[in-house]
Design a protein around this motif. Structure first.
Motif, short mmCIF file in Angstrom:
data_model
loop_
_atom_site.label_atom_id
_atom_site.label_comp_id
_atom_site.label_asym_id
_atom_site.label_seq_id
_atom_site.Cartn_x
_atom_site.Cartn_y
_atom_site.Cartn_z
N ILE A 1 11.20 22.17 38.03
CA ILE A 1 10.34 22.80 37.03
C ILE A 1 11.27 23.34 35.96
CG2 ILE A 1 8.64 24.60 36.54
CD1 ILE A 1 7.75 24.45 39.43
N GLY A 2 11.13 22.84 34.73
CA GLY A 2 12.12 23.15 33.72
C GLY A 2 11.57 23.62 32.40
N MET A 3 12.42 24.36 31.70
CA MET A 3 12.13 24.86 30.36
C MET A 3 13.37 24.65 29.49
SD MET A 3 10.23 28.37 31.53
CE MET A 3 9.31 28.63 30.01
N ALA A 4 13.93 23.45 29.58
CA ALA A 4 15.19 23.16 28.91
C ALA A 4 15.20 21.71 28.46
CB ALA A 4 16.36 23.44 29.85
N GLY A 5 16.08 21.39 27.53
CA GLY A 5 16.17 20.05 26.99
C GLY A 5 17.00 19.13 27.85
N THR A 6 18.32 19.28 27.79
CA THR A 6 19.22 18.40 28.52
C THR A 6 18.98 18.45 30.03
OG1 THR A 6 20.90 18.69 26.80
CG2 THR A 6 21.64 17.83 28.91
N ALA A 7 18.66 19.62 30.56
CA ALA A 7 18.49 19.76 32.01
C ALA A 7 17.36 18.87 32.53
CB ALA A 7 18.22 21.22 32.36
N GLY B 1 16.60 27.26 31.34
CA GLY B 1 17.37 27.12 30.10
C GLY B 1 18.58 28.03 30.12
N SER B 2 19.31 28.04 29.01
CA SER B 2 20.57 28.77 28.99
C SER B 2 20.73 29.72 27.81
CB SER B 2 21.75 27.78 28.96
OG SER B 2 21.68 26.95 27.81
N ARG B 3 19.86 29.62 26.83
CA ARG B 3 20.09 30.37 25.59
C ARG B 3 19.25 31.65 25.55
NH1 ARG B 3 19.59 26.42 22.96
NH2 ARG B 3 21.79 25.87 22.96
N ARG B 4 19.94 32.75 25.36
CA ARG B 4 19.25 34.03 25.23
C ARG B 4 18.93 34.30 23.76
NH1 ARG B 4 22.59 38.36 28.72
NH2 ARG B 4 20.61 39.48 28.46
N PRO B 5 17.81 35.02 23.49
CA PRO B 5 16.91 35.71 24.42
C PRO B 5 15.76 34.85 24.95
CG PRO B 5 16.30 36.23 22.19
CD PRO B 5 17.50 35.34 22.08
N GLU B 6 15.71 33.57 24.57
CA GLU B 6 14.64 32.71 25.08
C GLU B 6 14.70 32.62 26.60
OE1 GLU B 6 12.79 28.21 24.34
OE2 GLU B 6 14.52 28.91 23.18
N LEU B 7 15.88 32.66 27.16
CA LEU B 7 16.05 32.59 28.60
C LEU B 7 15.23 33.65 29.31
CD1 LEU B 7 17.40 31.79 31.28
CD2 LEU B 7 19.41 33.10 30.56
N GLU B 8 15.28 34.90 28.83
CA GLU B 8 14.54 35.98 29.47
C GLU B 8 13.03 35.72 29.43
OE1 GLU B 8 17.27 36.32 27.73
OE2 GLU B 8 18.22 38.27 27.99
N ASP B 9 12.53 35.27 28.28
CA ASP B 9 11.10 34.97 28.17
C ASP B 9 10.71 33.84 29.12
OD1 ASP B 9 10.79 36.87 26.16
OD2 ASP B 9 11.22 35.45 24.56
N ASN B 10 11.56 32.83 29.23
CA ASN B 10 11.29 31.72 30.14
C ASN B 10 11.25 32.19 31.59
OD1 ASN B 10 11.27 30.06 27.92
ND2 ASN B 10 13.26 29.13 28.33
N LEU B 11 12.17 33.08 31.95
CA LEU B 11 12.20 33.59 33.32
C LEU B 11 10.92 34.35 33.67
CD1 LEU B 11 15.88 34.79 33.83
CD2 LEU B 11 14.64 33.15 35.25
N LEU B 12 10.43 35.13 32.74
CA LEU B 12 9.20 35.88 33.00
C LEU B 12 8.03 34.93 33.24
CD1 LEU B 12 9.52 38.79 30.39
CD2 LEU B 12 9.84 38.91 32.88
N THR C 1 18.69 29.57 18.06
CA THR C 1 17.91 28.34 18.08
C THR C 1 18.68 27.19 18.69
OG1 THR C 1 18.65 27.81 15.85
CG2 THR C 1 16.56 28.97 16.06
N GLY C 2 20.02 27.26 18.68
CA GLY C 2 20.84 26.26 19.34
C GLY C 2 20.98 24.95 18.61
N GLY C 3 20.49 24.85 17.38
CA GLY C 3 20.60 23.61 16.64
C GLY C 3 20.18 23.83 15.21
N ILE C 4 20.03 22.74 14.48
CA ILE C 4 19.72 22.86 13.06
C ILE C 4 18.49 22.03 12.74
CG2 ILE C 4 20.59 22.45 10.71
CD1 ILE C 4 23.41 22.68 11.90
N GLY C 5 17.38 22.70 12.44
CA GLY C 5 16.24 22.02 11.85
C GLY C 5 15.32 21.26 12.78
N TYR C 6 15.55 21.26 14.11
CA TYR C 6 14.66 20.48 14.97
C TYR C 6 13.75 21.38 15.82
CZ TYR C 6 17.94 21.57 18.75
OH TYR C 6 18.73 22.22 19.66
N THR C 7 13.72 22.66 15.51
CA THR C 7 12.91 23.58 16.29
C THR C 7 11.58 23.82 15.61
OG1 THR C 7 13.94 25.45 15.16
CG2 THR C 7 14.97 24.71 17.19
N SER C 8 10.85 24.81 16.07
CA SER C 8 9.57 25.18 15.49
C SER C 8 9.77 25.86 14.13
CB SER C 8 8.86 26.16 16.43
OG SER C 8 9.65 27.33 16.58
#
Length: 389
Positions: A283-289, A200-211, A59-66
């Motif tokens: 075209i992005g699927m990332a926060g900081t980027a 984005g950079s975090r797997r496995p979300e990265l793979e889903d984003n690429l698809l 998830t890459g963080g604490i408590g701010y996700t879905s």
């Protein structure tokens, strides 16, 4: 020179913390870092020692996700991991002259419990979300205390808002995470039109984003003058990328993703800054980027995925944070409606990025207003250095 501990709780926060840390080191201070979530890779890459071992969470963080992200946190043991990190801080905090918080309420509480002097960079909060920032309890009370010797915000609106709320000075002097992308990078091959793809950079979300991105590119008309450049992290190696692409009818050959009847995609590793700086549209699927794209005065188009981080909810909040130069097409995340509408919007924005002067002016205005100018890390380090005895 002082002993300083950087305390952060997410990948984006680690990036900013590492940049601040490097600037503090250049002033002669001894700096260590304690990432509360994740491996702390940006610190390692910056040559900043970690206080103890670290662990990566998807998830890459604490408590701010879905909700899914929060459940994932529990399953992966992130809460217990956080508690162990807090105990480490309490055991070793006395060694440091100053703690520098980069993040939100979690490291703010942790720093307060350490009983050490604190400087805080509230990179996770902004008054742009709702016009007036509602800090979660007990963040406001802690920041107003004398233990917190300086508070820095991520934009001027938030600085003005919190100065009134906390009855103490809150300063906006720039955002360290903008410094690398505002430094000229190596040029890419010339192209009449270029779209930068940021999955984005975090797997496995990265793979889903690429698809999802590949589905989107299939909807774009083939155009010889269009260059598509994918900024990809090293953690997804060519073998895994080849298998992923092949599963949906794409091929990876000599660093290029291709499929008959589509625009080819050039895969660029370790070239994130170059892709951002030389793209007409991102075209992005990332926060900081996407924040960095806005800071570079580029129009940004979101493509929400299924998360756990870059969901439709996250994307909506990001648009409130970054303003009218961040766009998102209608439709549920991942739906054919959304993908087709995103493709149409991409073509329109690509055309406007070169010909629409009001849009260009708006991009420049929002970049300065919401992200600031280059040199934020250096200015923040100098201000922090003045707090030390």
């Amino acid at each position: 020179m002082g002993q300083i501990l950087l305390l952060s709780n997410g990948h984006g926060e680690d990036v900013s913390g590492a940049l601040i840390g490097q600037a503090l080191q250049s002033l002669g201070h001894h700096v260590q870092a304690l990432p509360l979530a994740g491996l702390g890779s940006p610190y390692r890459q910056a040559g900043i020692a970690l206080l103890g071992r670290s662990h990566e969470f998807s998830t890459g963080g604490i408590g701010y996700t879905s909700l899914r992200g929060r459940l994932t946190e529990l399953v992966q043991g992130q809460i217990l991991y956080l508690l162990r990190r807090l105990l480490r801080l309490l055991r070793h905090g006395h060694r440091f002259d100053l703690i520098v918080v980069v993040g939100d309420v979690i490291p703010v509480i942790a720093a307060w419990l350490s009983r050490r002097p604190v400087a805080t960079y509230l990179v996770a909060y902004s008054s742009h979300y709702e016009g007036r920032l509602r800090l979660p309890w007990p963040c406001g009370e802690l920041l107003a205390s004398s233990r917190f010797q300086a508070v820095f915000s991520r934009d001027q609106l938030t600085a003005d808002d919190l100065t009134g709320q906390l009855q103490r000075p809150v300063h906006f002097i720039g955002n360290p995470f903008m410094d690398p992308v505002l430094t000229p990078a190596e040029a890419l091959p010339s192209a009449r039109q270029r779209i930068g793809l940021l999955p984005g950079s975090r797997r496995p979300e990265l793979e889903d984003n690429l698809l999802l991105l590949l589905q989107l590119i299939e909807k774009l008309p083939v155009a010889a003058e269009l260059s598509l450049d994918l900024a990809l992290v090293a953690s997804l190696e060519d073998g895994a990328l080849h298998a992923l692409a092949a599963s949906v009818g794409w091929q990876l050959e000599q660093g290029v993703l291709s499929r008959p009847g589509t625009v080819p995609i050039t895969v660029r590793r370790d070239a994130f800054q170059s892709v951002l700086q030389h793209s007409d549209l991102v075209i992005g699927m990332a926060g900081t980027a996407i924040e960095q794209a806005v800071g570079l005065a580029r129009p940004a188009l979101q493509l929400p995925g299924k998360g756990p981080q870059f969901t439709a909810r996250f994307a909506e909040a990001q648009r409130r944070l970054l303003g009218p130069t961040v766009f998102c097409a209608p439709g549920d995340a991942g739906s054919s409606e959304n993908i087709e509408a995103t493709a149409a919007m991409a073509l329109d924005l690509l055309k406007r990025s070169r010909s629409d002067q009001p849009l260009q002016e708006q991009c420049r205005r929002e970049a300065s207003r919401r992200l600031g100018t280059a040199g934020g890390g250096t200015r923040m380090a100098a201000a922090i250095s003045k707090l030390l005895p």
